[in-house]
Design a protein around this motif. Structure first.
Motif, short mmCIF file in Angstrom:
data_model
loop_
_atom_site.label_atom_id
_atom_site.label_comp_id
_atom_site.label_asym_id
_atom_site.label_seq_id
_atom_site.Cartn_x
_atom_site.Cartn_y
_atom_site.Cartn_z
N UNK A 1 0.82 -1.22 0.00
CA UNK A 1 0.00 0.00 0.00
C UNK A 1 0.86 1.27 0.00
N UNK A 2 1.83 1.30 -0.91
CA UNK A 2 2.67 2.49 -1.09
C UNK A 2 2.62 2.86 -2.58
N UNK A 3 3.14 4.04 -2.90
CA UNK A 3 3.15 4.49 -4.29
C UNK A 3 4.24 3.77 -5.08
N UNK A 4 4.11 3.84 -6.40
CA UNK A 4 5.13 3.26 -7.27
C UNK A 4 6.50 3.92 -7.03
N UNK A 5 6.57 5.26 -6.95
CA UNK A 5 7.87 5.88 -6.67
C UNK A 5 8.47 5.42 -5.34
N UNK A 6 7.63 5.21 -4.34
CA UNK A 6 8.15 4.73 -3.05
C UNK A 6 8.72 3.33 -3.19
N UNK A 7 8.04 2.48 -3.94
CA UNK A 7 8.56 1.14 -4.17
C UNK A 7 9.85 1.20 -4.98
N UNK A 8 9.92 2.15 -5.90
CA UNK A 8 11.14 2.32 -6.69
C UNK A 8 12.34 2.71 -5.84
N UNK A 9 12.10 3.38 -4.70
CA UNK A 9 13.19 3.76 -3.81
C UNK A 9 13.92 2.54 -3.24
N UNK A 10 13.27 1.39 -3.25
CA UNK A 10 13.92 0.17 -2.78
C UNK A 10 15.14 -0.15 -3.65
N UNK A 11 15.03 0.10 -4.94
CA UNK A 11 16.17 -0.12 -5.85
C UNK A 11 17.25 0.92 -5.59
N UNK A 12 16.86 2.17 -5.42
CA UNK A 12 17.83 3.24 -5.15
C UNK A 12 18.56 2.99 -3.84
N UNK A 13 17.83 2.54 -2.83
CA UNK A 13 18.44 2.28 -1.52
C UNK A 13 19.50 1.20 -1.63
N UNK A 14 19.22 0.18 -2.43
CA UNK A 14 20.20 -0.89 -2.62
C UNK A 14 21.43 -0.36 -3.33
N UNK A 15 21.23 0.44 -4.37
CA UNK A 15 22.36 0.98 -5.14
C UNK A 15 23.23 1.87 -4.27
N UNK A 16 22.61 2.76 -3.48
CA UNK A 16 23.37 3.64 -2.60
C UNK A 16 24.13 2.82 -1.55
N UNK A 17 23.48 1.80 -1.01
CA UNK A 17 24.14 0.93 -0.05
C UNK A 17 25.35 0.24 -0.64
N UNK A 18 25.28 -0.15 -1.90
CA UNK A 18 26.41 -0.77 -2.57
C UNK A 18 27.56 0.21 -2.75
N UNK A 19 27.25 1.42 -3.17
CA UNK A 19 28.29 2.42 -3.42
C UNK A 19 29.00 2.81 -2.13
N UNK A 20 28.21 3.14 -1.10
CA UNK A 20 28.78 3.59 0.16
C UNK A 20 29.37 2.43 0.95
N UNK A 21 28.70 1.28 0.87
CA UNK A 21 29.09 0.16 1.72
C UNK A 21 30.32 -0.58 1.27
N UNK A 22 30.64 -0.57 -0.02
CA UNK A 22 31.75 -1.39 -0.51
C UNK A 22 33.07 -1.08 0.20
#
Length: 389
Positions: free
Chosen positions: A34-55
């Motif tokens: 029960x969230x918006x499409x853009x909010x669900x899309x943030x799940x992909x962005x969160x993973x990408x940012x975590x990869x960049x910062x976390x590596x």
């Protein structure tokens, strides 16, 4: 090639599937939570940012442990957050699992690349790197479509369960195949010493090249579907086969690039990047011709990942004193490209450039990479001439 290197590639395959599979699951997740499409899309962005910062951060953390302990720890964490993600009824918890999963994935990537290089002879290092990177290409060919299919048949949670289950055999394989004992060789030196080694300008140049080339790859790959339907004129029924064709080309490029790069890495980068840039230009010009579009989907997949995997391997060649952090920064550079490329392609489309415009952006990014590479070679040559003898 040691069996352990292939097991590292298997684990990277499941993690790559997790990173990219949400592109086909966003609508289902939004509806279920029960969230918006853009909010669900943030799940992909969160993973990408975590990869960049976390590596790099996870690479430093992993210096305290043996490589076997680091790999299993990161992988078990990755499995656990996918189980939590599959069970959670709330969006906020799922978002947190994506960030933690990305951090674990980043740490595993960095350690896996360093481990693969340590397990083989000097003449096989690029091939070992390409085997690990090949797990990502296989995730694009097999894992992402399979995740989308699972989501369509049994819901998005089934895709998360599948990633968790497929990762379990890799844990046992790593425990059996990766040597144990004390800390890895790089753990004997301080993180500060590794960071000093990575201040080498040659390392920074290779990382920049990797980000640019990978950005070009994902810029076009992200918008390949609208390009092939809206410009080339293929029906939607052709798209799975064409996407698989790009993935097959990527896998061939990784395999072939690893073999060639062990013997002649600089020559491969010169010729490969020149051919890659020219290929993007011709693809943009001829995208309306179906036969040529099919050819360039395959050829650009080969060239993109052939050059890209060579650059990942090259990081270890120029940062010999910092293998673990080199793997972390190579992982970060790869994901910077995977994040920035689609963003730039979207800007080009939004500015009215049409669906050919991401291909032109890809050509520009590779041209910039070629210019940086050429300038770096000239600088190295001049430095060698002026060095006291």
């Amino acid at each position: 090639m040691p069996f352990a290197v292939y097991m590292l590639g298997l684990a990277v395959f499941t993690q790559g599937t997790s990173e990219f599979m949400l592109s086909g699951l966003v609508a289902d997740i939004a509806r279920d939570l029960h969230v918006s499409i853009p909010a669900a899309g943030l799940l992909t962005s969160a993973f990408a940012v975590g990869m960049v910062v976390g590596a790099p951060l996870m690479a430093v953390l992993g210096l305290r442990w043996s490589r076997r302990r680091s790999l299993t720890g990161f992988l078990v964490t990755f499995i656990a957050v996918h189980v939590v993600g599959a069970l959670t009824p709330g969006y906020e918890v799922l978002l947190c699992t994506r960030v933690v999963g990305a951090l674990a994935n980043a740490g595993f990537w960095a350690t896996a690349l360093a481990t693969a290089n340590a397990l083989v002879e000097p003449g096989l290092k690029a091939r070992a790197t390409s085997t690990v990177v090949g797990g990502v290409t296989l995730s694009c060919v097999v894992g992402v479509p399979a995740g989308a299919l699972l989501g369509q048949c049994w819901g998005w949670r089934a895709a998360f369960w599948a990633v968790a289950v497929l990762s379990v055999p890799a844990v046992f394989a790593i425990l059996r195949a990766i040597p144990g004992g004390g800390p890895s060789p790089s753990a004997e030196m301080s993180a500060r010493r590794e960071l000093r080694v990575l201040r080498n300008p040659r390392v920074l140049v290779v990382l920049l090249l990797g980000a640019l080339v990978n950005g070009a790859t994902f810029c076009t790959f992200t918008y390949l579907t609208p390009l092939l339907t809206g410009v080339t004129g293929f029906g939607e029924g052709w798209l799975p086969a064409l996407l698989v064709l790009f993935g097959v080309g990527s896998f061939v490029g990784v395999a072939a690039g690893g073999r060639i790069a062990d013997a002649r890495p600089v020559a491969l980068l010169w010729t490969g990047s020149a051919a890659l840039g020219a290929g993007w230009v011709v693809f943009a010009l001829t995208a309306g011709i179906p036969v040529l579009a099919v050819v360039f989907v395959l050829v650009q997949g080969i060239l993109s990942f052939g050059v890209g995997s060579t650059l990942v391997a090259r990081v270890f060649s120029v940062a010999t004193g910092a293998p673990t952090l080199a793997g972390g920064l190579a992982t970060a550079a790869f994901n910077v490209g995977a994040t920035a490329g689609p963003w730039l392609g979207g800007l080009a489309i939004g500015a009215g450039g049409g669906f050919r415009s991401p291909v032109w952006v890809s050509a520009a990014l590779v041209a910039l990479a070629f210019a940086v590479f050429a300038l770096s070679r000239v600088t190295v040559a001049r430095h060698a001439e002026t060095r006291p003898r």
